[in-house]
Scaffold this active site. Structure first.
Site, PDB file in Angstrom:
ATOM      1  N   GLU A  41       0.918  -1.138  -0.054  1.00 60.90           N
ATOM      2  CA  GLU A  41      -0.018   0.074   0.059  1.00 60.90           C
ATOM      3  C   GLU A  41       0.783   1.216  -0.011  1.00 60.90           C
ATOM      4  O   GLU A  41       0.393   2.315  -0.787  1.00 60.90           O
ATOM      5  CB  GLU A  41      -0.967   0.020   1.054  1.00 60.90           C
ATOM      6  CG  GLU A  41      -2.098  -1.062   0.919  1.00 60.90           C
ATOM      7  CD  GLU A  41      -3.015  -0.868  -0.228  1.00 60.90           C
ATOM      8  OE1 GLU A  41      -2.919   0.410  -0.960  1.00 60.90           O
ATOM      9  OE2 GLU A  41      -3.664  -1.627  -0.479  1.00 60.90           O
ATOM     10  N   THR A  47       2.511   5.365  -7.069  1.00 63.18           N
ATOM     11  CA  THR A  47       3.209   4.533  -8.263  1.00 63.18           C
ATOM     12  C   THR A  47       2.511   3.276  -8.650  1.00 63.18           C
ATOM     13  O   THR A  47       1.101   3.101  -8.016  1.00 63.18           O
ATOM     14  CB  THR A  47       4.452   4.143  -7.706  1.00 63.18           C
ATOM     15  OG1 THR A  47       5.013   4.892  -6.998  1.00 63.18           O
ATOM     16  CG2 THR A  47       5.255   3.374  -8.550  1.00 63.18           C
ATOM     17  N   TYR A 124      -6.646   6.513   4.105  1.00 59.43           N
ATOM     18  CA  TYR A 124      -6.665   5.734   3.297  1.00 59.43           C
ATOM     19  C   TYR A 124      -5.819   4.281   3.511  1.00 59.43           C
ATOM     20  O   TYR A 124      -6.262   3.139   3.458  1.00 59.43           O
ATOM     21  CB  TYR A 124      -6.189   6.037   1.881  1.00 59.43           C
ATOM     22  CG  TYR A 124      -6.071   5.137   1.082  1.00 59.43           C
ATOM     23  CD1 TYR A 124      -7.089   4.604   0.159  1.00 59.43           C
ATOM     24  CD2 TYR A 124      -4.639   4.453   0.457  1.00 59.43           C
ATOM     25  CE1 TYR A 124      -6.750   3.522  -0.634  1.00 59.43           C
ATOM     26  CE2 TYR A 124      -4.464   3.528  -0.324  1.00 59.43           C
ATOM     27  CZ  TYR A 124      -5.464   3.054  -0.822  1.00 59.43           C
ATOM     28  OH  TYR A 124      -5.372   1.951  -1.783  1.00 59.43           O
ATOM     29  N   ASP A 142      -9.155   6.180  -2.505  1.00 61.45           N
ATOM     30  CA  ASP A 142      -8.277   6.941  -3.260  1.00 61.45           C
ATOM     31  C   ASP A 142      -8.565   7.450  -4.534  1.00 61.45           C
ATOM     32  O   ASP A 142      -9.776   7.444  -5.008  1.00 61.45           O
ATOM     33  CB  ASP A 142      -7.116   5.721  -3.364  1.00 61.45           C
ATOM     34  CG  ASP A 142      -7.636   4.659  -4.344  1.00 61.45           C
ATOM     35  OD1 ASP A 142      -8.646   4.638  -4.854  1.00 61.45           O
ATOM     36  OD2 ASP A 142      -6.603   3.873  -4.795  1.00 61.45           O
TER      37      ASP A 142
HETATM   38  N1  ADE Z   1      -3.884   0.648  -5.223  1.00 57.11           N
HETATM   39  C1  ADE Z   1      -3.844   0.859  -4.020  1.00 57.11           C
HETATM   40  N2  ADE Z   1      -3.914  -0.264  -3.437  1.00 57.11           N
HETATM   41  C2  ADE Z   1      -3.890  -1.320  -4.289  1.00 57.11           C
HETATM   42  C3  ADE Z   1      -4.294  -2.588  -4.136  1.00 57.11           C
HETATM   43  N3  ADE Z   1      -4.349  -3.340  -2.987  1.00 57.11           N
HETATM   44  N4  ADE Z   1      -4.303  -3.452  -5.214  1.00 57.11           N
HETATM   45  C4  ADE Z   1      -4.346  -2.687  -6.480  1.00 57.11           C
HETATM   46  N5  ADE Z   1      -4.059  -1.568  -6.403  1.00 57.11           N
HETATM   47  C5  ADE Z   1      -4.030  -0.690  -5.739  1.00 57.11           C
END
Ligand code: ADE
Length: 352
Positions: A41, A47, A124, A142
């Site tokens: 996370e 990114t 988040y 997000d």
């Molecule tokens: N972006 C943030 N967390 C994610 C996750 N667990 N899987 C895919 N994209 C993400």
């Protein structure tokens, strides 16, 4: 949710079932280890999934447990992060790992307030980790989730604070109604990333299209409104000196207070900074490399150079190419050295 009371449950069921059939197979989805989910996370905060996967795997080989990360030196952690950008994340992750070991017995805390007290963990990230690893009914919003929910509820025109409240409240409604909170949250993220795209939403593939108010109104391309760039890009031109001596390259440690503080780079000469204590003779540029960092567009002229006197002590180091990966560097160094290695008249060779 403003919808009828059975609606969140029906939507949550559709979302979770769609997610289970369509989810991408990603390394952090094969585990419920809170540490691994935590690392993923943090890496995913700024990114893309594609860029994160190889870093994630390498990072976990280097630091398989929270205790390993806490015991590591910050410099080595930054080296493992080299190229991922936003180095503040690595500093915070390392500091948090030390707190988790010192105060939480080496386990990521499962109480929300304790998670939120860790550096780099906001609402988040805490929601994502605790829902995915521990099945807690905590919402996540997000960028991807926000787009999905804005379209679903046709949220527009509201002031940012009111919009935020409605988004979190809708996400709470859905996660509360879900059989599996972690899957529901990931379903929303995944839908935003793969179907409910900003410019070309693939509505026919969407499991909740029938409930989508933006789609019903034909407004899916206008909700949410396209984001204006926060800052106009600024172009910065600089010369990068590639100084080689006995198979080693001259590197300098950044000392400014910015995000890249402490990273090693090839000596860079801008109009503002000058050569920063170095006396150099630079040959003509052999390549130009472009590299963006947030709103800054760097145009780097790659110039082989010779020293006119020894570099000041302290911030400079001669580094063998094979050892570069052990130092924290930004991906700029790799780009410049790739261009340097490919210059005409030089046999191609791997530099990093
Ligand atoms: N972006 C943030 N967390 C994610 C996750 N667990 N899987 C895919 N994209 C993400």
């Amino acid at each position: 949710m403003t919808a009828r009371s059975e609606e969140p449950r029906a939507l949550a069921r559709r979302l979770v079932s769609w997610y289970r059939r369509n989810r991408r197979d990603l390394p952090w989805r094969r585990t419920r280890d809170p540490y691994r989910i935590w690392v993923s996370e943090i890496m995913l905060q700024q990114t893309t999934v594609r860029a994160v996967v190889p870093y994630f795997e390498r990072f976990l080989r280097a630091y398989p447990t929270v205790a390993d990360l806490a015991a590591a030196r910050l410099n080595d952690v930054l080296a493992s992060w080299s190229g991922l950008g936003y180095y503040r994340r690595a500093r915070d992750l390392h500091a948090s790992a030390r707190i988790v070991v010192a105060r939480h017995g080496g386990r990521f805390p499962d109480r929300l307030e304790e998670a939120l007290a860790l550096p780099g963990i906001g609402r988040y990230t805490a929601g994502a980790i605790l829902s995915i690893a521990h099945g807690q009914r905590l919402p996540v919003v997000d960028g991807n989730v926000s787009r999905v929910l804005s379209r679903l509820l046709l949220l527009r025109g509201a002031a940012p604070a009111a919009r935020d409240r409605r988004l979190w409240s809708a996400a709470t409604g859905l996660v509360t109604a879900a059989s599996e909170p972690g899957d529901l949250n990931q379903a929303l993220m995944e839908l935003g990333a793969t179907v409910c795209a900003p410019l070309e939403p693939a509505c026919p593939r969407c499991p909740i299209r029938a409930a989508c108010r933006a789609r019903a109104a034909g407004l899916q391309l206008r909700v949410p409104p396209p984001r204006r760039t926060r800052r106009l890009p600024v172009t910065i031109r600089a010369d990068v000196a590639v100084v080689e001596r006995a198979g080693r390259l001259l590197l300098r440690r950044r000392r400014d207070g910015g995000l890249m503080r402490g990273l090693w780079e090839l000596p860079t000469v801008t109009r503002r900074s000058g050569a920063d204590g170095l006396r150099l003779e630079m040959s003509e540029p052999i390549a130009t490399v472009r590299h963006s960092i947030t709103y800054r567009r760097l145009e780097l002229r790659v110039r082989p150079a010779r020293l006119l006197s020894e570099p000041p002590r302290g911030r400079y180091r001669w580094v063998r190419r094979g050892d570069l990966r052990r130092l924290p560097t930004s991906s700029m160094v790799r780009k410049v050295l790739a261009a340097y290695g490919e210059r005409p008249g030089r046999r191609a060779r791997r530099l990093v």
